[in-house]
Motif scaffolding. Sequence first.
Motif, short mmCIF file in Angstrom:
data_model
loop_
_atom_site.label_atom_id
_atom_site.label_comp_id
_atom_site.label_asym_id
_atom_site.label_seq_id
_atom_site.Cartn_x
_atom_site.Cartn_y
_atom_site.Cartn_z
N ALA A 68 18.30 43.39 0.22
CA ALA A 68 18.73 44.62 -0.45
C ALA A 68 18.19 45.85 0.26
O ALA A 68 18.89 46.87 0.42
CB ALA A 68 18.27 44.60 -1.91
N GLU A 69 16.92 45.77 0.74
CA GLU A 69 16.33 46.91 1.44
C GLU A 69 17.01 47.14 2.78
O GLU A 69 17.15 48.29 3.23
CB GLU A 69 14.83 46.67 1.63
CG GLU A 69 14.02 46.76 0.36
CD GLU A 69 12.56 46.42 0.58
OE1 GLU A 69 11.70 47.25 0.21
OE2 GLU A 69 12.28 45.34 1.12
N MET A 70 17.42 46.06 3.45
CA MET A 70 18.13 46.21 4.72
C MET A 70 19.37 47.07 4.56
O MET A 70 19.66 47.96 5.35
CB MET A 70 18.51 44.84 5.28
CG MET A 70 17.34 43.98 5.73
SD MET A 70 17.89 42.37 6.37
CE MET A 70 16.32 41.56 6.65
N GLN A 71 20.12 46.79 3.49
CA GLN A 71 21.36 47.53 3.25
C GLN A 71 21.08 48.95 2.79
O GLN A 71 21.77 49.89 3.18
CB GLN A 71 22.20 46.77 2.22
CG GLN A 71 22.69 45.41 2.72
CD GLN A 71 23.38 44.60 1.64
OE1 GLN A 71 23.23 44.88 0.47
NE2 GLN A 71 24.12 43.57 2.06
N SER A 72 20.03 49.11 1.97
CA SER A 72 19.70 50.47 1.50
C SER A 72 19.19 51.35 2.64
O SER A 72 19.32 52.57 2.59
CB SER A 72 18.66 50.39 0.38
OG SER A 72 17.44 49.85 0.87
N LEU A 73 18.59 50.72 3.65
CA LEU A 73 18.10 51.48 4.81
C LEU A 73 19.19 51.79 5.82
O LEU A 73 18.92 52.40 6.86
CB LEU A 73 16.98 50.69 5.52
CG LEU A 73 15.67 50.52 4.74
CD1 LEU A 73 14.75 49.55 5.46
CD2 LEU A 73 14.97 51.86 4.58
N GLY A 74 20.41 51.34 5.53
CA GLY A 74 21.51 51.59 6.45
C GLY A 74 21.41 50.78 7.73
O GLY A 74 21.85 51.23 8.80
N LEU A 119 17.17 45.90 12.99
CA LEU A 119 18.37 45.78 12.15
C LEU A 119 19.64 46.27 12.84
O LEU A 119 20.71 45.68 12.63
CB LEU A 119 18.15 46.54 10.83
CG LEU A 119 17.20 45.85 9.85
CD1 LEU A 119 16.94 46.74 8.65
CD2 LEU A 119 17.77 44.51 9.40
N PRO A 120 19.61 47.34 13.65
CA PRO A 120 20.86 47.73 14.33
C PRO A 120 21.36 46.65 15.28
O PRO A 120 22.54 46.67 15.68
CB PRO A 120 20.45 49.00 15.10
CG PRO A 120 19.31 49.55 14.33
CD PRO A 120 18.56 48.36 13.83
N LYS A 158 18.81 50.10 9.57
CA LYS A 158 17.97 50.74 10.56
C LYS A 158 16.53 50.28 10.34
O LYS A 158 16.10 50.11 9.20
CB LYS A 158 18.05 52.26 10.47
CG LYS A 158 19.40 52.82 10.88
CD LYS A 158 19.41 54.33 10.81
CE LYS A 158 20.78 54.90 11.21
NZ LYS A 158 20.80 56.37 11.14
N GLY A 159 15.77 50.11 11.43
CA GLY A 159 14.40 49.67 11.33
C GLY A 159 14.24 48.22 11.73
O GLY A 159 15.16 47.59 12.27
N ARG A 160 13.07 47.65 11.43
CA ARG A 160 12.77 46.28 11.82
C ARG A 160 13.38 45.30 10.84
O ARG A 160 13.26 45.46 9.62
CB ARG A 160 11.25 46.08 11.89
CG ARG A 160 10.81 44.71 12.39
CD ARG A 160 9.30 44.63 12.58
NE ARG A 160 8.90 45.28 13.83
CZ ARG A 160 8.37 46.48 13.91
NH1 ARG A 160 8.19 47.19 12.81
NH2 ARG A 160 8.03 47.01 15.07
N GLY A 161 14.02 44.25 11.35
CA GLY A 161 14.66 43.25 10.50
C GLY A 161 13.88 41.95 10.42
O GLY A 161 13.59 41.46 9.33
#
Length: 580
Positions: free
Chosen positions: A154-160, A114-115, A162-165
């Motif tokens: 929604a989870e991508m945004q809530s995770l800031g 995601l970054p 970060k993590g796997r996209g």
Amino acid sequence: MFAKPFRVKSNIVMKGSDRRKLKADIAAAFPSLSSDELSELVPNKEEFNVVKIYTHKGDAVTIYVGHKNPLFFEMEKQLYPTVYMLWRYPAALPTFRTWPPVLHKLVGGADLMLPGVVVPSDGLPDVKRGDSCAVTLVNNKAPVAIGTAAVSCAEMQSLGMKGRGVCVLHSYMDHLWAFGEKSSPPTLRDAEGGAPDLNGDQCLAEEQEEDEEEEEAEHQASQLVKDQACPAVAEQAEGEVEKANEEGEQAHQDDKSPQEVMDALLWQCFLLALKSKVKKSELPLLTSTFLRNHMVSCCPSGKHLDIKKSSYKKLSKFLHVMQQQHSLVRVKELTKGVESIVEVDWKSPELRFSAPVETVIEAVPQTEAQYHPPEITALYSVPARLQPLFQDANKRKGVALQPTEVRSIVTEYVKNNDLVDETNKSKNYVRINPTLCDCLLEKSEYQDVETLKWDELFSRTLGRMQECYQIAFPGQTPQIKKGHIEPIDVSVASRGSNKKVTVIKNLEVYALDPSAVAIALQRRVQASSVLQAVPGAKDKVLVQIQGNQIQQVGHLLLDHYGIPRKYIQGLDKASKGGKK
């Protein structure tokens, strides 16, 4: 998934009913495609193939090939497009954008983190966990990778972010892409958020905005490397820095003499071998074994370790220098004329702070590790004489069949024509009718032979068929060839004043590069090798290496390349140790 070669199981032309079903599946999976676009993707009359493969991990995947390119692949009853299909219809899947330096990591099999996602002004695409999606690069909306969303939007945004996209399944430059025409992505203007292209000052403003996005993306990547907030993306961004460092190091090496370069390579392989290969339980270790089995395997890809080209010239001199000046090893002559390493100082700072063990894994030459042996199947072709016997099974002259298929067809023919001899209690005999008489008997047997045993019936049938074989290399269409497959021939010959050399032929039949095999053998046995053209054979080369090396050749072909023993002849002539 397709970062490594795959094995083709079958490749057949799709029937009309299967094409209609595939169109319905594509329409359900990609509702944005019109009926005309579906007809263009899956034509009714043009050739359209279905290819079943096994990936390097053993997963069964079905590929649909049209217009000479793989257009879709199906796994676990889920249909995905390839880059070739999305280059024609890029709007078929929701897309995530990333910057160009990340592409080479995606090609290597990495997922999109995601970054590394460049967020457009109108936000991320609305996806749920597991939804199919594509990956594009900044300034070009032609997809370069296809996968599934690791989490919802929604989870991508809530995770800031970060993590796997995106869990990448297929990408440009992988082996599924190589199964097609190997074309490059088209240039499709990336109008961010779907806005129309602008002209004049507006277009310039948009380009400046995109440049700022790229700079911001690179800044984020470099910050991630420093903070180590996301190791996977840090590795992606850090790759560019590593590449620059490697280029600088290469330029520095260019200033050195070849002898100095070989000395440095020898030192590197020596440290890596002691740190990652040698175990205390192996000591004492023959110095020749240490060089052949440990140091050579630590040589980086694309380089060749040759002590004769170093300033030491001999392994014994190099090891004595390592003992006297660095105290890393202790060498002793346990047997007259034969030296062994009897002690290693694993606490030495030079050894403790040398390159990490992981470097050794990357140092193994990748070209050899990626080889996969072909799948060879013995077949029998139907000749004109036996065509009446196979007529009921719709097998015409020239059709290649496996022995089990021949047995099944013959058995079915006998049962359909009530030819089992009921007078025999074991029912192990078959009565000969005119068709079997013409197909299987000699003229001298016409009046005498009235029955045949089942085994003889099958053996006579196979004996009158033409032998052939199917050879299937991973990622390639299987080929059927006449006759027996030539085995790899390994032999020992004498040259000059009774000097022995080992000769290896027919490597090309199994898609083995003779030069790569010669280099691998040279590294294993530390003996010189040469390539020679085979007299009377076009485009064939034999490998010749000093000494009786049949045992080492056997280990290389059987253990490393995975060639079945039945396709190698001459291994029984390996030299045996003398009396102790």
